[in-house]
Design a protein around this motif. Structure first.
Motif, short mmCIF file in Angstrom:
data_model
loop_
_atom_site.label_atom_id
_atom_site.label_comp_id
_atom_site.label_asym_id
_atom_site.label_seq_id
_atom_site.Cartn_x
_atom_site.Cartn_y
_atom_site.Cartn_z
N SER A 102 0.84 -1.20 0.00
CA SER A 102 0.00 0.00 0.00
C SER A 102 0.88 1.24 0.00
CB SER A 102 -0.91 0.04 1.23
OG SER A 102 -1.78 -1.07 1.23
N SER A 103 0.51 2.20 -0.83
CA SER A 103 1.21 3.49 -0.80
C SER A 103 0.63 4.33 0.34
CB SER A 103 1.04 4.22 -2.13
OG SER A 103 -0.34 4.44 -2.38
N ARG A 104 1.47 5.17 0.93
CA ARG A 104 1.01 6.04 2.01
C ARG A 104 1.42 7.47 1.70
NH1 ARG A 104 2.04 4.63 7.96
NH2 ARG A 104 0.03 5.64 8.14
N GLN A 105 0.54 8.38 2.01
CA GLN A 105 0.86 9.79 1.81
C GLN A 105 0.33 10.60 3.00
OE1 GLN A 105 -0.96 10.92 -1.86
NE2 GLN A 105 -3.05 10.55 -1.15
N PHE A 106 1.02 11.70 3.26
CA PHE A 106 0.67 12.53 4.40
C PHE A 106 -0.33 13.60 3.97
CE2 PHE A 106 1.45 15.96 7.48
CZ PHE A 106 1.28 15.26 8.67
N ASN A 107 -1.47 13.64 4.66
CA ASN A 107 -2.51 14.62 4.39
C ASN A 107 -2.28 15.83 5.30
OD1 ASN A 107 -4.88 16.15 4.14
ND2 ASN A 107 -6.13 14.32 3.78
N ARG A 108 -1.91 16.96 4.67
CA ARG A 108 -1.61 18.16 5.46
C ARG A 108 -2.88 18.76 6.09
NH1 ARG A 108 3.51 20.35 4.41
NH2 ARG A 108 4.62 19.24 2.77
N ASN A 109 -4.03 18.48 5.50
CA ASN A 109 -5.27 19.03 6.05
C ASN A 109 -5.64 18.34 7.37
OD1 ASN A 109 -5.50 20.75 3.83
ND2 ASN A 109 -6.62 19.19 2.66
N THR A 110 -5.54 17.00 7.38
CA THR A 110 -5.89 16.25 8.60
C THR A 110 -4.67 15.99 9.47
OG1 THR A 110 -5.58 14.14 7.47
CG2 THR A 110 -7.78 15.13 7.40
N ASN A 111 -3.48 16.30 8.95
CA ASN A 111 -2.23 16.07 9.69
C ASN A 111 -2.06 14.59 10.05
OD1 ASN A 111 0.15 17.23 10.56
ND2 ASN A 111 -0.57 17.43 12.67
N GLN A 112 -2.45 13.72 9.11
CA GLN A 112 -2.36 12.28 9.35
C GLN A 112 -1.88 11.58 8.08
OE1 GLN A 112 -6.23 11.00 10.64
NE2 GLN A 112 -5.88 11.59 12.78
N TRP A 113 -1.33 10.38 8.28
CA TRP A 113 -0.96 9.53 7.15
C TRP A 113 -2.18 8.78 6.66
CZ3 TRP A 113 3.55 9.59 4.60
CH2 TRP A 113 4.65 10.19 5.23
N GLU A 114 -2.32 8.67 5.35
CA GLU A 114 -3.46 7.96 4.77
C GLU A 114 -2.96 6.91 3.78
OE1 GLU A 114 -5.89 10.90 2.97
OE2 GLU A 114 -6.62 11.75 4.87
N ASP A 115 -3.61 5.76 3.82
CA ASP A 115 -3.25 4.69 2.90
C ASP A 115 -3.88 4.93 1.53
OD1 ASP A 115 -1.75 3.32 4.75
OD2 ASP A 115 -3.42 2.07 5.43
N GLY A 116 -3.10 4.68 0.50
CA GLY A 116 -3.63 4.79 -0.86
C GLY A 116 -4.13 3.44 -1.33
N ASP A 117 -4.16 3.26 -2.63
CA ASP A 117 -4.61 1.99 -3.19
C ASP A 117 -3.61 0.88 -2.86
OD1 ASP A 117 -6.81 3.24 -4.28
OD2 ASP A 117 -5.80 3.67 -6.18
#
Length: 201
Positions: A36-51
């Motif tokens: 799974s790819s992961r990217q940091f969401n600056r709006n929620t200040n959290q890491w989110e899993d991609g596809d």
């Protein structure tokens, strides 16, 4: 082999590796890696899993190594692994009669990720290939503090080779002081044929 697509994938095993023997007598192991790819969401200040990429993998035992057996005995569901291999494509006929094509990873090397885990590695004995740190053969200690390569066949090296004592260099004409009255550095001396009847340059 030229033209093959070699990739490295990091992910988790979705199931325990399944070891089986095919009709020809060869041993193969099958498993699936989920990456799974992961990217940091600056709006929620959290890491989110991609596809998530689910990649079917296989590895085989050979006359030179027991890769499939080692995978089945070492890895289990949920482990994070790093695998490298060649992408292969094969077609088969499904139970409903339709023709299907799948892409798989033929694993050449694999191991657990040590980012959040530890592992104990046990080396298997082998009758061929490189076996280190053995007496009467192999690498036998390797690099020893500036002494150079100390290995070699039959234990030759730091213990087998005769030690040469450091000796003072033999008289070095270029290291001695220039005798008084010497004309070194100018042509015409006897060393450069200056004593002959030929004129100087």
């Amino acid at each position: 082999m030229a033209g093959e697509t070699i990739i490295t994938i990091v992910g988790n095993l979705t199931r325990d590796p399944e070891l089986r023997t095919v009709g020809s007598g060869s041993t193969v192991v099958n498993f699936t890696i989920a990456s799974s790819s992961r990217q940091f969401n600056r709006n929620t200040n959290q890491w989110e899993d991609g596809d998530t990429l689910f990649l079917n993998c296989s590895a085989w035992d050979s006359a030179r190594n027991s890769l499939a057996s080692n995978i089945a005995n070492s890895l289990s569901k949920g482990m994070t692994v790093i695998a490298q291999g060649r992408l292969t494509q094969r077609s088969y006929q499904a139970q409903d009669g339709s023709q299907r094509t799948v892409v798989e990873l033929r694993v050449d090397d694999i191991g657990p990720s040590l980012r959040r885990a530890t592992a104990q590695v046990n080396r298997q004995s082998s009758s061929s290939g490189f076996v280190g740190n053995q007496q009467q053969g192999g690498f036998n200690g390797g690099y020893q503090g500036g002494a150079g390569y100390a290995g070699g066949a039959n234990g030759f090296g730091a213990q087998g080779a005769p030690q040469q004592q450091a000796q003072a260099p033999v008289s070095d004409p270029w290291n001695s002081a220039e005798p008084s009255g010497s004309s070194f550095g100018s042509f015409g001396t006897s060393e450069f044929g200056g004593g002959s009847d030929e004129p100087e340059f």
